[in-house]
Design a protein around this motif. Structure first.
Motif, mmCIF file in Angstrom:
data_model
loop_
_atom_site.group_PDB
_atom_site.id
_atom_site.type_symbol
_atom_site.label_atom_id
_atom_site.label_comp_id
_atom_site.label_asym_id
_atom_site.label_seq_id
_atom_site.Cartn_x
_atom_site.Cartn_y
_atom_site.Cartn_z
ATOM 1 N N ASN A 149 0.852 -1.189 0.000
ATOM 2 C CA ASN A 149 0.000 0.000 0.000
ATOM 3 C C ASN A 149 0.891 1.243 0.000
ATOM 4 O O ASN A 149 1.487 1.584 1.005
ATOM 5 C CB ASN A 149 -0.910 -0.017 1.231
ATOM 6 C CG ASN A 149 -1.841 1.171 1.275
ATOM 7 O OD1 ASN A 149 -1.814 2.029 0.402
ATOM 8 N ND2 ASN A 149 -2.657 1.225 2.288
ATOM 9 N N TYR A 150 0.951 1.936 -1.138
ATOM 10 C CA TYR A 150 1.836 3.082 -1.306
ATOM 11 C C TYR A 150 1.230 4.376 -0.759
ATOM 12 O O TYR A 150 1.152 5.362 -1.461
ATOM 13 C CB TYR A 150 2.154 3.297 -2.789
ATOM 14 C CG TYR A 150 2.936 2.179 -3.414
ATOM 15 C CD1 TYR A 150 4.301 2.094 -3.235
ATOM 16 C CD2 TYR A 150 2.312 1.220 -4.187
ATOM 17 C CE1 TYR A 150 5.037 1.071 -3.818
ATOM 18 C CE2 TYR A 150 3.037 0.196 -4.769
ATOM 19 C CZ TYR A 150 4.385 0.123 -4.576
ATOM 20 O OH TYR A 150 5.100 -0.875 -5.152
ATOM 21 N N SER A 151 0.808 4.398 0.478
ATOM 22 C CA SER A 151 0.293 5.642 1.047
ATOM 23 C C SER A 151 1.465 6.546 1.427
ATOM 24 O O SER A 151 2.581 6.084 1.666
ATOM 25 C CB SER A 151 -0.549 5.351 2.295
ATOM 26 O OG SER A 151 0.271 4.886 3.349
ATOM 27 N N LYS A 161 1.814 8.186 4.161
ATOM 28 C CA LYS A 161 2.171 7.872 5.548
ATOM 29 C C LYS A 161 3.003 6.592 5.608
ATOM 30 O O LYS A 161 4.002 6.525 6.319
ATOM 31 C CB LYS A 161 0.903 7.725 6.384
ATOM 32 C CG LYS A 161 1.150 7.517 7.845
ATOM 33 C CD LYS A 161 -0.151 7.484 8.628
ATOM 34 C CE LYS A 161 0.112 7.305 10.105
ATOM 35 N NZ LYS A 161 -1.127 7.271 10.888
ATOM 36 N N ARG A 196 5.691 13.621 -0.023
ATOM 37 C CA ARG A 196 4.683 14.223 -0.898
ATOM 38 C C ARG A 196 5.334 15.011 -2.039
ATOM 39 O O ARG A 196 4.910 14.924 -3.187
ATOM 40 C CB ARG A 196 3.753 15.124 -0.095
ATOM 41 C CG ARG A 196 2.583 15.661 -0.904
ATOM 42 C CD ARG A 196 1.596 16.455 -0.055
ATOM 43 N NE ARG A 196 0.864 15.557 0.836
ATOM 44 C CZ ARG A 196 0.936 15.567 2.173
ATOM 45 N NH1 ARG A 196 1.705 16.438 2.792
ATOM 46 N NH2 ARG A 196 0.245 14.719 2.879
ATOM 47 N N ILE A 207 -1.568 8.741 -9.777
ATOM 48 C CA ILE A 207 -2.354 8.651 -8.549
ATOM 49 C C ILE A 207 -3.820 8.843 -8.905
ATOM 50 O O ILE A 207 -4.201 9.865 -9.460
ATOM 51 C CB ILE A 207 -1.906 9.705 -7.518
ATOM 52 C CG1 ILE A 207 -0.415 9.519 -7.204
ATOM 53 C CG2 ILE A 207 -2.754 9.614 -6.260
ATOM 54 C CD1 ILE A 207 0.186 10.592 -6.330
ATOM 55 N N ARG A 262 -7.453 8.933 -7.260
ATOM 56 C CA ARG A 262 -8.228 9.029 -6.019
ATOM 57 C C ARG A 262 -9.641 8.551 -6.313
ATOM 58 O O ARG A 262 -10.448 9.270 -6.867
ATOM 59 C CB ARG A 262 -8.195 10.455 -5.497
ATOM 60 C CG ARG A 262 -6.798 10.822 -4.997
ATOM 61 C CD ARG A 262 -6.591 12.321 -4.883
ATOM 62 N NE ARG A 262 -5.236 12.640 -4.491
ATOM 63 C CZ ARG A 262 -4.217 12.775 -5.333
ATOM 64 N NH1 ARG A 262 -4.395 12.586 -6.615
ATOM 65 N NH2 ARG A 262 -3.018 13.081 -4.902
ATOM 66 N N GLY A 280 -10.636 5.576 -1.744
ATOM 67 C CA GLY A 280 -9.260 5.111 -1.607
ATOM 68 C C GLY A 280 -8.397 5.662 -2.724
ATOM 69 O O GLY A 280 -8.894 6.245 -3.682
ATOM 70 N N THR A 281 -7.099 5.455 -2.598
ATOM 71 C CA THR A 281 -6.150 5.948 -3.584
ATOM 72 C C THR A 281 -5.432 4.771 -4.217
ATOM 73 O O THR A 281 -4.982 3.864 -3.519
ATOM 74 C CB THR A 281 -5.128 6.894 -2.925
ATOM 75 O OG1 THR A 281 -5.844 7.943 -2.267
ATOM 76 C CG2 THR A 281 -4.189 7.492 -3.941
ATOM 77 N N TYR A 317 -2.224 3.840 -6.564
ATOM 78 C CA TYR A 317 -0.950 4.311 -7.104
ATOM 79 C C TYR A 317 -0.495 3.342 -8.190
ATOM 80 O O TYR A 317 -0.408 2.139 -7.952
ATOM 81 C CB TYR A 317 0.118 4.371 -6.012
ATOM 82 C CG TYR A 317 -0.156 5.395 -4.943
ATOM 83 C CD1 TYR A 317 0.409 6.656 -5.021
ATOM 84 C CD2 TYR A 317 -0.973 5.101 -3.856
ATOM 85 C CE1 TYR A 317 0.160 7.610 -4.040
ATOM 86 C CE2 TYR A 317 -1.233 6.046 -2.875
ATOM 87 C CZ TYR A 317 -0.662 7.287 -2.975
ATOM 88 O OH TYR A 317 -0.905 8.221 -2.007
#
Length: 104
Positions: free
Chosen positions: A45-47, A49, A63, A77, A79, A89-90, A92
């Motif tokens: 999961n490339y979040s 955070k 960012r 990306i 969204r 959700g996002t 990537y």
């Protein structure tokens, strides 16, 4: 004179294109982030955070590097939204070479 000491690549290594390393339009931070992202499992999961937890850089640093990669076509990306227009959700998409240059 320089000396490069390499290790035997039998485990715990990543094979990737040199394209982003040679791209003078990318900062070293963006090159490092893309290299890190390419070394992670495909289902990771490339979040922002999550990526920030993998280095000493904070979310703002991740960012800005991500924006650079997005502008250069290495990352897309999306969204996601559901039928009601609510954030879902996002997603990537990470590329070894920029979008549209896959066959060059």
């Amino acid at each position: 004179m320089s000396e490069v000491i390499r290790v035997e690549r039998t485990k715990n290594f990543t094979v990737m294109s040199n394209h982003h390393f040679k791209n003078k339009e990318l900062s070293l931070k963006a090159k490092g982030l893309l290299s890190l992202m390419l070394s992670l499992p495909d289902d990771w999961n490339y979040s922002m955070k999550g990526l920030a937890t993998l280095s000493k850089d904070g979310i703002d640093s991740v960012r800005t590097a991500m924006k650079e990669l997005e502008n250069q076509g290495y990352v897309t990306i999306d969204r996601g939204r559901n039928e009601a227009g609510c954030y879902q959700g996002t997603i990537y998409t990470v590329r070894e070479v920029p979008k549209g240059e896959e066959n060059n």
